[in-house]
Every structure is written in C-alpha cells, then in structure tokens.
Design an enzyme around this catalytic site. Structure first.
Site, PDB file in Angstrom:
ATOM      1  N   TRP A 198      57.801 -83.609 -58.883  1.00  0.00           N
ATOM      2  CA  TRP A 198      57.905 -82.009 -58.913  1.00  0.00           C
ATOM      3  C   TRP A 198      57.002 -81.496 -59.949  1.00  0.00           C
ATOM      4  CZ3 TRP A 198      61.421 -85.429 -56.921  1.00  0.00           C
ATOM      5  CH2 TRP A 198      62.444 -85.028 -56.080  1.00  0.00           C
ATOM      6  N   VAL A 235      53.643 -84.905 -53.492  1.00  0.00           N
ATOM      7  CA  VAL A 235      54.077 -83.807 -54.412  1.00  0.00           C
ATOM      8  C   VAL A 235      54.823 -82.822 -53.957  1.00  0.00           C
ATOM      9  CG1 VAL A 235      52.734 -81.978 -55.881  1.00  0.00           C
ATOM     10  CG2 VAL A 235      51.613 -84.272 -55.499  1.00  0.00           C
ATOM     11  N   LYS A 236      55.758 -82.496 -54.619  1.00  0.00           N
ATOM     12  CA  LYS A 236      56.526 -81.440 -54.553  1.00  0.00           C
ATOM     13  C   LYS A 236      56.143 -80.145 -55.020  1.00  0.00           C
ATOM     14  CE  LYS A 236      61.437 -79.537 -54.740  1.00  0.00           C
ATOM     15  NZ  LYS A 236      62.575 -79.318 -55.396  1.00  0.00           N
ATOM     16  N   GLN A 237      55.788 -79.142 -54.319  1.00  0.00           N
ATOM     17  CA  GLN A 237      55.435 -77.815 -55.087  1.00  0.00           C
ATOM     18  C   GLN A 237      56.093 -76.578 -54.400  1.00  0.00           C
ATOM     19  OE1 GLN A 237      54.604 -76.126 -57.794  1.00  0.00           O
ATOM     20  NE2 GLN A 237      52.566 -77.533 -57.878  1.00  0.00           N
TER      21      GLN A 237
END
Length: 349
Positions: A198, A235-237
């Site tokens: 995150w 990837v968490k965005q």
C-alpha cells in the site's frame, strides 16, 4: 445496470479515450500468461510464482490476469465500530471470508487476527494475504504511523500466499517503515509468498492552498516506483485526483516532460502514469475502491475499474463499499467491478 448507464455523462470520455502519452504497446499488460511472460525471468523464487499464479487462477476473474481483492484491515485502520457498525455481521471473520468466496474474489487481504481465526475453514477456499502493519487510532492524540502487528512467519503458518504492508511515504516515520517492510518482503519471498505494498502518501504539508496533493499523479507515481524498488509484486495505490504535486509543493525533483508530454488531465492518462512507474506494468497496479458513501458506491466503483483497466492496471481492491452493506448487495457490487475486467469491449487505451 448497464455499464453506460453507470458511467453516465462520462461514457464517451472514459470508453472512447485513446492514450497518446505513453502507448499501451510499451507496457507489460495483464493477461492469462502474465506470470510466464513478465515475471518468470526475474529473481522471484518458484514458490512465489506458483502462489501468484494460484491467485490469478481463483474467483470470477480466473484466467484473465486481472485481480479483484477484498481488503478488510479497516477494523484497525478506522476502528472496528466505524468499519462494521453499518453491518455488524462482519465483526465475524468467517463472514468476511464468506463474502470473498461468494463475491468471486481472487483473494482476501486482512489482519493476522481475522485470517488466523478463519484459516482452517477458509485458507484452502480463497487465497489469504496477511496485512502485516497497521495504523491504529486508539493512541491519543492520534499518530499516523504504520507499526507491525504480525510477522511473516505467522502469515506463512496460517496458510497465506502473500503478505501486504503500508508505507506512508512523505511522513517522518517513512524511512523506518520502509526498512521494516523491505526486510519483511525479503523474508516473505524466501518463504514463497508474494508481496503487496500500500504505497500511500501521508503528510499534512501535502495539502497546499486548498488542494490535497496526496493523490497527485506525479507524487503517487513516485511512491509506486519506490514500492517496485523494494520488490513489491503488486502495488496498491489511490487513483489520481489531479497532478502537479511536485510543482505545487516546491520540493523533490521532476521533469517538465511529465506535465507537457507524458500526462494529460484525463483520468486514464493520469493513472497510466502510475502504471508506468510500476516498472512499465511489470509490477501490477491495483487501485483502491475508496470509502463507502451510499447510493453512488456502485457507479463510483465501476468508474474506478474502467479507468484502472484502460490505463493498463491489474485490478481493484474494494472493501468498505462491499462489506458495509448486506452480503447480497456486497456480492453484486464486487461482481459489477469484476464485470468490467471480463468485458472485452473495455480495452486498454
């Protein structure tokens, strides 16, 4: 509801847009062969590739290369009352896992306690991603800091296939968080688990002249690049809500080309910049679904999915919008988001 009805006045803009900044042919895009085509030549151990493939082969999106993940760390991040009072059945970890199964998700990402309580019943039915660190809000006055609540070994022992963690880039604590996460990710890869970061921004100085730059495309893009650098596999965005953070804040380094040639103000182009910073898509970008606000949740989640997919992203991670309503409604919302990734007419721009 039909996709065009949900997108409303933005239908033409979102479905008809063609990206003229960085073309899709330059990206490593999601697909059924993503692990073989993109990841197999890297340094990830075979067990990591196997577990990633397992997640890609689970749920309604199995075989597409796209991901629909149910995240439930809000009981720590926002307090259990704020998270589960709208639908108290989800104080029960087993009900959360049931939502992930019934909703056709590729995986559920949650806390050590939640997944540990449900492990023997559900670890073989839906892939587990253990979120290792959290920002708890019971400390007074509140401190915005991510601290470790679980170890990589605990995640492995309960049957998780992946681990997740947050770094608050830009915060005074970010370097300590980054060191802890790097070490945890190295240990996770050694045990065959993949990693999800995150990659959030957190600093009150990022709000300037009434504008919140925490979701600026240029700043979040750099956060993504840092996440990929410590070998996050996903990837968490948050999806971009503007651009020009480096310029407005007057710090760091960037290039005029970012604003003049490599991005526009179109949401798909801004999200494309996030994908580009994920090593040109070699690290999958999943965007967050955001907070639940009521009736508009379905349309907002579908809009976010369309932008992510057309930008070259890998999927959506939707939590509160799904579990802060009865299970049947949560399943419908999750399925509507998944339908975007199953729709062959929604192409990469």
């Amino acid at each position: 509801m039909e996709l065009k009805e949900l997108l409303g006045d933005e239908t033409s803009s979102l479905l008809g847009h063609e990206c003229s900044t960085i073309g899709r042919e330059r990206l490593s895009t999601p697909g059924p062969d993503f692990v073989d085509r993109v990841l197999a030549g890297g340094d990830r151990p075979p067990a990591v590739l196997r577990n990633l493939q397992h997640v890609f082969d689970t749920g309604r999106l199995a075989g597409t290369g796209y991901l629909s993940i149910l995240p439930v760390d809000q009981g720590v991040e926002h307090s259990a009352a704020a998270s589960f009072a709208p639908n108290p059945e989800y104080f029960d970890p087993l009900r959360l896992c049931e939502l992930a199964v019934e909703g056709g998700c590729n995986a559920i990402a949650s806390t050590l306690g939640v997944l540990g309580m449900a492990a023997r019943r559900y670890a073989h039915r839906v892939p587990f991603i253990v979120k290792l660190n959290h920002n708890e809000l019971l400390t007074y006055p509140n401190r915005y800091d991510q601290v470790m609540f679980a170890s990589v070994r605990q995640a492995f022992d309960l049957g998780a296939v992946g681990v997740g963690a947050t770094v608050y880039f830009g915060s005074p604590e970010s370097m300590r968080q980054l060191r802890e996460v790097r070490q945890a990710f190295q240990a996770a890869h050694g045990l065959g688990m993949f990693t999800v970061l995150w990659a959030y921004l957190r600093n009150e100085a990022f709000r300037r002249d009434g504008v919140d730059h925490h979701t600026s495309a240029d700043l979040t893009g750099q956060a993504n690049h840092l996440a990929a650098t410590v070998e996050a596999d996903i990837v968490k965005q948050k999806q971009p809500q503007g651009n020009g953070g480096f310029r407005a804040l007057g710090f760091g380094k960037t290039s005029d080309l970012v604003y003049e040639e490599l991005t526009t103000d179109h949401p798909i182009d801004l999200t494309r910049w996030q994908v580009v910073n994920c090593f040109m898509g070699r690290v999958g970008l999943i965007n967050s679904g955001g907070a639940s606000s009521g009736q508009g949740d379905l349309a907002q989640a579908v809009r976010t999915a369309v932008i992510n997919k057309r930008a070259g992203g890998m999927g959506l991670i939707v939590g509160r919008k799904s579990f802060q309503r009865p299970m049947a409604g949560g399943v419908r919302l999750l399925n509507a988001v998944q339908d975007v990734y199953l729709d062959p007419d929604v192409t990469i721009a």
